[in-house]
Design an enzyme around this catalytic site. Sequence first.
Site, PDB file in Angstrom:
ATOM      1  N   ARG A  69     -38.811  95.226 -41.421  1.00 12.48           N
ATOM      2  CA  ARG A  69     -39.376  94.887 -42.724  1.00 12.48           C
ATOM      3  C   ARG A  69     -38.282  94.303 -43.607  1.00 12.48           C
ATOM      4  O   ARG A  69     -37.112  94.632 -43.468  1.00 12.48           O
ATOM      5  CB  ARG A  69     -39.943  96.136 -43.410  1.00 12.48           C
ATOM      6  CG  ARG A  69     -41.262  96.619 -42.837  1.00 12.48           C
ATOM      7  CD  ARG A  69     -41.809  97.813 -43.601  1.00 12.48           C
ATOM      8  NE  ARG A  69     -41.002  98.994 -43.405  1.00 12.48           N
ATOM      9  CZ  ARG A  69     -40.096  99.461 -44.245  1.00 12.48           C
ATOM     10  NH1 ARG A  69     -39.889  98.851 -45.416  1.00 12.48           N
ATOM     11  NH2 ARG A  69     -39.410 100.545 -43.965  1.00 12.48           N
ATOM     12  N   TYR A 197     -42.679  89.634 -37.164  1.00  6.23           N
ATOM     13  CA  TYR A 197     -42.327  91.011 -36.804  1.00  6.23           C
ATOM     14  C   TYR A 197     -43.321  92.036 -37.367  1.00  6.23           C
ATOM     15  O   TYR A 197     -43.634  92.015 -38.568  1.00  6.23           O
ATOM     16  CB  TYR A 197     -40.906  91.383 -37.294  1.00  6.23           C
ATOM     17  CG  TYR A 197     -40.658  92.846 -37.043  1.00  6.23           C
ATOM     18  CD1 TYR A 197     -40.300  93.270 -35.773  1.00  6.23           C
ATOM     19  CD2 TYR A 197     -40.904  93.797 -38.020  1.00  6.23           C
ATOM     20  CE1 TYR A 197     -40.180  94.631 -35.490  1.00  6.23           C
ATOM     21  CE2 TYR A 197     -40.782  95.151 -37.753  1.00  6.23           C
ATOM     22  CZ  TYR A 197     -40.416  95.557 -36.487  1.00  6.23           C
ATOM     23  OH  TYR A 197     -40.318  96.898 -36.211  1.00  6.23           O
ATOM     24  N   GLY A 198     -43.728  92.947 -36.537  1.00  2.29           N
ATOM     25  CA  GLY A 198     -44.535  94.126 -36.868  1.00  2.29           C
ATOM     26  C   GLY A 198     -45.024  94.288 -38.300  1.00  2.29           C
ATOM     27  O   GLY A 198     -45.968  93.661 -38.737  1.00  2.29           O
ATOM     28  N   LYS A 206     -48.675  98.514 -43.551  1.00  3.34           N
ATOM     29  CA  LYS A 206     -48.027  98.847 -44.807  1.00  3.34           C
ATOM     30  C   LYS A 206     -48.597  98.044 -45.983  1.00  3.34           C
ATOM     31  O   LYS A 206     -48.771  98.567 -47.085  1.00  3.34           O
ATOM     32  CB  LYS A 206     -46.510  98.647 -44.698  1.00  3.34           C
ATOM     33  CG  LYS A 206     -45.844  99.596 -43.690  1.00  3.34           C
ATOM     34  CD  LYS A 206     -46.183 101.005 -43.984  1.00  3.34           C
ATOM     35  CE  LYS A 206     -45.737 102.098 -43.050  1.00  3.34           C
ATOM     36  NZ  LYS A 206     -44.588 102.074 -42.261  1.00  3.34           N
ATOM     37  N   HIS A 226     -47.505 107.607 -47.150  1.00  2.00           N
ATOM     38  CA  HIS A 226     -46.739 107.348 -45.923  1.00  2.00           C
ATOM     39  C   HIS A 226     -46.546 108.675 -45.199  1.00  2.00           C
ATOM     40  O   HIS A 226     -45.438 109.213 -45.153  1.00  2.00           O
ATOM     41  CB  HIS A 226     -45.390 106.727 -46.328  1.00  2.00           C
ATOM     42  CG  HIS A 226     -44.605 106.131 -45.198  1.00  2.00           C
ATOM     43  ND1 HIS A 226     -43.265 105.846 -45.305  1.00  2.00           N
ATOM     44  CD2 HIS A 226     -44.956 105.744 -43.959  1.00  2.00           C
ATOM     45  CE1 HIS A 226     -42.833 105.315 -44.169  1.00  2.00           C
ATOM     46  NE2 HIS A 226     -43.835 105.243 -43.339  1.00  2.00           N
ATOM     47  N   SER A 248     -39.126 105.827 -43.340  1.00  2.00           N
ATOM     48  CA  SER A 248     -39.193 105.131 -42.056  1.00  2.00           C
ATOM     49  C   SER A 248     -38.080 105.597 -41.126  1.00  2.00           C
ATOM     50  O   SER A 248     -36.939 105.774 -41.557  1.00  2.00           O
ATOM     51  CB  SER A 248     -39.066 103.628 -42.290  1.00  2.00           C
ATOM     52  OG  SER A 248     -40.094 103.208 -43.159  1.00  2.00           O
ATOM     53  N   CYS A 250     -37.579 108.473 -39.810  1.00  2.00           N
ATOM     54  CA  CYS A 250     -37.063 109.810 -40.125  1.00  2.00           C
ATOM     55  C   CYS A 250     -37.885 110.925 -39.498  1.00  2.00           C
ATOM     56  O   CYS A 250     -37.826 112.073 -39.935  1.00  2.00           O
ATOM     57  CB  CYS A 250     -36.953 109.992 -41.632  1.00  2.00           C
ATOM     58  SG  CYS A 250     -35.668 108.974 -42.356  1.00  2.00           S
ATOM     59  N   ASP A 275     -48.300 107.960 -39.293  1.00  2.00           N
ATOM     60  CA  ASP A 275     -47.602 107.105 -40.264  1.00  2.00           C
ATOM     61  C   ASP A 275     -48.278 107.034 -41.634  1.00  2.00           C
ATOM     62  O   ASP A 275     -47.595 106.998 -42.637  1.00  2.00           O
ATOM     63  CB  ASP A 275     -47.460 105.693 -39.692  1.00  2.00           C
ATOM     64  CG  ASP A 275     -46.394 104.871 -40.409  1.00  2.00           C
ATOM     65  OD1 ASP A 275     -45.249 105.351 -40.530  1.00  2.00           O
ATOM     66  OD2 ASP A 275     -46.703 103.748 -40.855  1.00  2.00           O
ATOM     67  N   ARG A 367     -39.884  98.681 -31.008  1.00  2.00           N
ATOM     68  CA  ARG A 367     -41.076  99.520 -31.197  1.00  2.00           C
ATOM     69  C   ARG A 367     -42.079  99.372 -30.067  1.00  2.00           C
ATOM     70  O   ARG A 367     -42.045  98.416 -29.313  1.00  2.00           O
ATOM     71  CB  ARG A 367     -41.747  99.131 -32.524  1.00  2.00           C
ATOM     72  CG  ARG A 367     -40.816  99.385 -33.718  1.00  2.00           C
ATOM     73  CD  ARG A 367     -41.554  99.844 -34.937  1.00  2.00           C
ATOM     74  NE  ARG A 367     -40.599 100.281 -35.949  1.00  2.00           N
ATOM     75  CZ  ARG A 367     -40.787 101.345 -36.726  1.00  2.00           C
ATOM     76  NH1 ARG A 367     -41.871 102.070 -36.610  1.00  2.00           N
ATOM     77  NH2 ARG A 367     -39.875 101.682 -37.626  1.00  2.00           N
TER      78      ARG A 367
HETATM   79  P1  GTP Z   1     -41.510 104.956 -38.832  1.00  2.00           P
HETATM   80  O1  GTP Z   1     -42.416 104.575 -37.718  1.00  2.00           O
HETATM   81  O2  GTP Z   1     -40.454 103.941 -39.085  1.00  2.00           O
HETATM   82  O3  GTP Z   1     -42.237 105.293 -40.078  1.00  2.00           O
HETATM   83  O4  GTP Z   1     -40.640 106.222 -38.318  1.00  2.00           O
HETATM   84  P2  GTP Z   1     -40.985 107.770 -38.108  1.00  2.00           P
HETATM   85  O5  GTP Z   1     -40.851 108.485 -39.410  1.00  2.00           O
HETATM   86  O6  GTP Z   1     -42.255 107.932 -37.373  1.00  2.00           O
HETATM   87  O7  GTP Z   1     -39.747 108.258 -37.191  1.00  2.00           O
HETATM   88  P3  GTP Z   1     -39.710 108.675 -35.643  1.00  2.00           P
HETATM   89  O8  GTP Z   1     -40.489 109.908 -35.356  1.00  2.00           O
HETATM   90  O9  GTP Z   1     -40.021 107.493 -34.833  1.00  2.00           O
HETATM   91  O10 GTP Z   1     -38.163 109.050 -35.483  1.00  2.00           O
HETATM   92  C1  GTP Z   1     -37.143 108.158 -35.774  1.00  2.00           C
HETATM   93  C2  GTP Z   1     -35.856 108.580 -35.126  1.00  2.00           C
HETATM   94  O11 GTP Z   1     -35.490 109.888 -35.562  1.00  2.00           O
HETATM   95  C3  GTP Z   1     -35.948 108.635 -33.597  1.00  2.00           C
HETATM   96  O12 GTP Z   1     -34.798 108.056 -33.032  1.00  2.00           O
HETATM   97  C4  GTP Z   1     -36.026 110.103 -33.305  1.00  2.00           C
HETATM   98  O13 GTP Z   1     -35.489 110.419 -32.046  1.00  2.00           O
HETATM   99  C5  GTP Z   1     -35.239 110.732 -34.450  1.00  2.00           C
HETATM  100  N1  GTP Z   1     -35.743 112.106 -34.772  1.00  2.00           N
HETATM  101  C6  GTP Z   1     -37.038 112.464 -34.944  1.00  2.00           C
HETATM  102  N2  GTP Z   1     -37.157 113.798 -35.191  1.00  2.00           N
HETATM  103  C7  GTP Z   1     -35.898 114.287 -35.184  1.00  2.00           C
HETATM  104  C8  GTP Z   1     -35.355 115.623 -35.362  1.00  2.00           C
HETATM  105  O14 GTP Z   1     -36.057 116.590 -35.596  1.00  2.00           O
HETATM  106  N3  GTP Z   1     -33.995 115.730 -35.292  1.00  2.00           N
HETATM  107  C9  GTP Z   1     -33.194 114.657 -35.034  1.00  2.00           C
HETATM  108  N4  GTP Z   1     -31.874 114.874 -34.974  1.00  2.00           N
HETATM  109  N5  GTP Z   1     -33.668 113.403 -34.836  1.00  2.00           N
HETATM  110  C10 GTP Z   1     -35.002 113.215 -34.905  1.00  2.00           C
HETATM  111  C1  SPV Z   2     -41.953 101.793 -41.199  1.00  2.00           C
HETATM  112  O1  SPV Z   2     -40.977 101.040 -41.376  1.00  2.00           O
HETATM  113  O2  SPV Z   2     -42.177 102.764 -41.943  1.00  2.00           O
HETATM  114  C2  SPV Z   2     -42.870 101.552 -40.074  1.00  2.00           C
HETATM  115  C3  SPV Z   2     -42.738 100.313 -39.326  1.00  2.00           C
HETATM  116  O3  SPV Z   2     -43.740 102.369 -39.822  1.00  2.00           O
HETATM  117  S1  SPV Z   2     -43.399  98.949 -40.167  1.00  2.00           S
HETATM  118  O4  SPV Z   2     -44.765  98.760 -39.717  1.00  2.00           O
HETATM  119  O5  SPV Z   2     -42.579  97.793 -39.774  1.00  2.00           O
HETATM  120  O6  SPV Z   2     -43.378  99.163 -41.581  1.00  2.00           O
HETATM  121 MN    MN Z   3     -43.642 104.172 -41.251  1.00  2.00          MN
END
Ligand code: GTP
Ligand code: SPV
Ligand code: MN
Length: 583
Positions: A69, A197-198, A206, A226, A248, A250, A275, A367
């Site tokens: 983004r 891109y996505g 979003k 979110h 994002s 996290c 999400d 992704r």
């Molecule tokens: P978006 O799709 O961007 O909104 O991201 P998200 O909030 O869904 O994050 P996602 O679950 O994909 O995790 C993002 C990164 O954080 C990955 O590389 C995970 O491996 C890492 N991660 C997730 N949960 C944990 C946790 O509890 N501890 C640690 N150390 N890393 C984590």
């Molecule tokens: C984020 O960045 O929080 C995502 C991926 O879930 S995107 O759709 O690119 O915003």
């Molecule tokens: Mn997201």
Amino acid sequence: MTNNKKVLTWLDEMTKMCQPDKIVWIDGSESQLDELRKESVATGEMIELNQEKLPGCYLHRTAENDVARVEGRTFICTSKEEDAGPTNNWMAPKDAYEKLSKLYEGCMKGRTMYVIPFIMGVKGSPFAKVGIELTDSIYVVLNMNIMTRMGKDALEEIGEDGDFTKCLHAKKDVNPEDRYIVQFPEDNTIWSINSAYGGNVLLGKKCFALRIASYLGKQQGWMAEHMLILGLTNPQGEKHYIAAAFPSACGKTNLAMLIPPEALKGYKVETVGDDIAWLKIGEDGRLWAMNPEAGFFGVAPGTSSKTNYNALATTRKNTIFTNVALTDDGEVWWEGMDGDAPAHAIDWLGKEWTPASGTKAAHPNSRFTAPAAQCPCISPDFENKAGVPISAIVFGGRRAKTAPLVYQARDWEHGVFVGATMASETTAAAAGAVGVVRRDPMAMIPFCGYNMGDYFAHWLEMGKKIPNPPKIFHVNWFRLDDNGKFMWPGFGDNLRVLNWIVDRCDGKADAVETEIGYLPKVSDINVDGLDLDEATLKELLSVDKEVWKSELAGMKEFFAKFGDRLPEGIKHQLNLLEENLNK
Ligand code: GTP
Ligand code: SPV
Ligand code: MN
């Protein structure tokens, strides 16, 4: 395909501007989608993966400068600048339309314009909203097919006279200098250009489900957030739903699909969403949530059978991978996947790669786009038209220091303050520096479609209207020790924290009151089977007053931006925190 005059008039205008050679209506049929898959493979837009190992899976690579983004090029165009607020980029609608019209002029010459009617939410649900996206990208069509419910059903939902969100996307020449992601909340319109891109181009996600929807929610008395949504069932069969907002990359997808650790085997987590959540007050006086999406657009790196078995399993068929590495046998790979790195692969840039290359094979924000229905732990309520009742709202960020593992807000107003003061280290999900702490209220800083001061006020208002509101918590899985290692094991073990949260909701768990809210005592967190010494847990559950005093200064600086749009409730809570820290 439709007689709806609003649809046809708009389509006509957009066609005159973009001048595509051809217009194709997307009906959602498998035969049409299959034709498009074939065409995209023939042109090289998609790479067909090993169909024995990964049936129905494809790989797409975006331009090197188009991998996340772009917040700096994202605009909220309201007639008054102060309605977009200090945290959004703003252009006057007239100027934005004028500027972008010039860019769109003739940009689809020699190309096909696809017309994608789509529903966010389940057809017939009171939560559901419809949009139509015009795009010149087959990648967008195929992704929207996974992420939304699209085609004929959506047109039926719009009907002869219904309204819809008008979404226009043109990849044009993917020039970052002329890239714009523009929302016009007052016109229910989104214009995106020069990206492929996505999140920049899947406009249902979003742009619509958060930026436009948050604006609609403010006006209509509901919320677009979110947030992941999960169902947690304990060994006694009692079920609670939790909604959690993390910025994002996290950990939303991971938490939504959590697998209990061995010691807590009797518990079960089911995924409603990973999400986005739309939330409404139910007739029973509780807050109800639904996931408007039909798929997951998840972060690939770090996803393995150990960290997120369910996400990985979801991606074994009918999935589109973006910017991951391609192995010699036509499979995919990314950093942090199971097993050793392949001896040879093609990296996300399409270049030869070996472990000795010294570069990442997959882009950090690479992704997968996968159908939610394929997820092994998808909730039976995933498509429940009424949504699910929320017991707890959880905010969280990526903080090496400062924020404890978990704490509970004293009440709704304090909870809104806890969300509004969230801060997190930036990630690869957006273009720009990674690892810099920034304030990200409710994980919505890039996604709020109006003045965030008014957004805080809306949260406070909602609290007054919900007779039986969820309890509000804050978590941090990302505390680092002095050696830069994560202090908390995270992932499946986060269930130990969710259990305390749910027990607090049921009045079953103890807590101590601190300056920032209620914290569990060390003995309140179940650490059975966990290799974590008491001192570390104590540290994770402590509040360092001096560190929080400097945090307070950061909060004040941030809130000052909102001037008189900052609601009294937030000012009141800020004063309370200051008093508590100075006691
Ligand atoms: P978006 O799709 O961007 O909104 O991201 P998200 O909030 O869904 O994050 P996602 O679950 O994909 O995790 C993002 C990164 O954080 C990955 O590389 C995970 O491996 C890492 N991660 C997730 N949960 C944990 C946790 O509890 N501890 C640690 N150390 N890393 C984590
Ligand atoms: C984020 O960045 O929080 C995502 C991926 O879930 S995107 O759709 O690119 O915003
Ligand atoms: Mn997201």
